[in-house]
Structure formats: structure tokens, C-alpha cells
Design a protein around this motif. Structure first.
Motif, short mmCIF file in Angstrom:
data_model
loop_
_atom_site.label_atom_id
_atom_site.label_comp_id
_atom_site.label_asym_id
_atom_site.label_seq_id
_atom_site.Cartn_x
_atom_site.Cartn_y
_atom_site.Cartn_z
N GLU A 183 25.57 1.60 -75.21
CA GLU A 183 26.83 2.15 -74.72
C GLU A 183 27.31 1.41 -73.47
O GLU A 183 28.49 1.09 -73.33
N GLU A 184 26.38 1.09 -72.56
CA GLU A 184 26.74 0.37 -71.33
C GLU A 184 27.20 -1.05 -71.63
O GLU A 184 28.19 -1.53 -71.07
N ARG A 227 28.56 -2.10 -74.36
CA ARG A 227 29.87 -1.96 -74.99
C ARG A 227 30.96 -1.69 -73.95
O ARG A 227 32.04 -2.27 -73.99
N ARG A 228 30.66 -0.84 -72.99
CA ARG A 228 31.62 -0.51 -71.93
C ARG A 228 31.98 -1.74 -71.10
O ARG A 228 33.16 -2.01 -70.84
N ALA A 258 33.86 -4.37 -73.29
CA ALA A 258 35.23 -3.90 -73.56
C ALA A 258 36.12 -4.16 -72.34
O ALA A 258 37.29 -4.54 -72.50
N ALA A 259 35.58 -3.98 -71.15
CA ALA A 259 36.38 -4.25 -69.94
C ALA A 259 36.68 -5.74 -69.82
O ALA A 259 37.81 -6.13 -69.49
N LEU A 305 35.39 -1.82 -63.22
CA LEU A 305 34.18 -1.05 -63.54
C LEU A 305 33.44 -0.56 -62.31
O LEU A 305 32.92 0.56 -62.29
#
Length: 179
Positions: free
Chosen positions: A127-128, A130-131, A134-135, A149
Motif C-alpha cells: 500500500e505504501e 503504491r501511494r 502514485a504521487a 507526501l
């Protein structure tokens, strides 16, 4: 990221260290970015941690400054709002190899946002991861992604490390899918 005004000092050996705000994890080498290019690869001999108030003339001389007051002035210009009780990392270099490579060299020739987009489509990610990716894809810049972020540019190194990791993973993934 090293200001272009310090590159000559680094390559000549006058600058044998760099002082960075916060805790920097020790790696065997540091890829030195400046002016949108990779300008050197430096062997990392040591990473020490001090508070700004504990810096001394020896630290300043390693970083290419005449004295600790000059070093502290430079830190305050670069890191707005830095305080005497903030922790800094003193990264001491060994051999420094000059190079002249595009900033995207470490990403297989892709721009960081292109690599992030590809990784988001092709890899299983936490999840991290991906986050963060994505940024980078959204803002098309490692620097802007770090600010959005984390509130500052200081975490660019962690983002670049993730990009190098996914570049290696993608390289293996693409090789195995072509067999």
C-alpha cells in the motif's frame, strides 16, 4: 541533490562530506545528483549523527567550509527553520568517481513518473509503495511528490530508492515474461 556550486569541491576532494537534515540511512555509496544530472558516485565511509548545536569546525572542514559558523549559515539558508536541536547526518565520503549521466539513468532510461506508472500497472506493490508511486506519477516529479507526501523535499532519497527497486523488479519481470 547537491547544489551545482559544490560539485567542483566534491570532485576535487575539498568537500569530503555532506551534512543533511534528519537521519540518513547509511548505504555503501551515494549517487550525487546536481542540475538534473548524476554527476558523481561516492563511496560512503561513515554516517554520523549530531544536533546542529553540536557541529564543530572539523565537521565544517569535511563539508568544505572554513568554520562551523559558515556551515551553520549554509544549513540555515538551505533548510529554512532548522533549529539547534535538530538532528543532522554527516555523510563522510571516500573515493568519488565523476560521472555524467542523465538523472533517469538509474531507472532504465525512463523518467521517474514513467517508471512509476509502469510499476503501478505491472507489479504487486505494498500500500505504501503504491501511494508513493502514485504521487510520482501524478506530480511527474520526485521533488513535488516528496513535498506533497511528506511536506518537504528531504525524503526524495527514499523515493529514488523505491524507484530503483521497482526498476530492478520490472527488469526481472520483463525478462521472465519474454521467455
Amino acid at each position: 541533490m547537491l547544489s551545482s556550486r559544490y560539485v567542483a569541491d566534491l570532485l576535487s576532494g575539498k568537500k569530503r562530506a555532506t551534512v543533511r537534515l534528519g537521519i540518513v540511512r547509511r548505504d555503501r555509496e551515494a549517487v550525487i545528483h546536481s542540475g538534473g544530472r548524476i554527476v558523481a558516485v561516492a563511496e560512503v565511509l561513515d554516517v554520523r549523527y549530531k544536533r546542529v548545536a553540536e557541529l564543530d569546525d572539523f565537521d565544517a572542514e569535511l563539508d568544505g567550509y572554513s568554520n562551523v559558523e559558515e556551515l551553520k549559515r549554509a544549513l540555515r539558508r538551505h533548510y529554512r527553520g532548522i533549529k539547534d536541536d535538530d538532528v543532522v547526518s554527516i555523510i563522510v565520503f571516500g573515493s568519488v568517481k565523476p560521472v555524467d549521466l542523465p538523472d533517469d539513468w538509474a531507472y532504465g532510461g525512463l523518467k521517474p513518473y514513467e517508471l512509476a506508472e509502469l510499476a503501478l500497472r505491472r507489479l504487486e506493490l505494498t500500500e505504501e509503495e503504491r501511494r508513493v508511486l502514485a504521487a510520482v506519477a501524478k506530480y511527474k516529479s520526485v521533488r513535488r511528490a516528496a513535498v506533497k507526501l511528506y511536506g518537504s523535499v528531504e525524503r526524495r532519497r527514499a523515493i529514488r530508492r523505491l524507484l530503483r527497486t521497482v526498476a530492478r523488479r520490472l527488469s526481472g519481470d520483463l525478462r521472465s515474461s519474454s521467455r
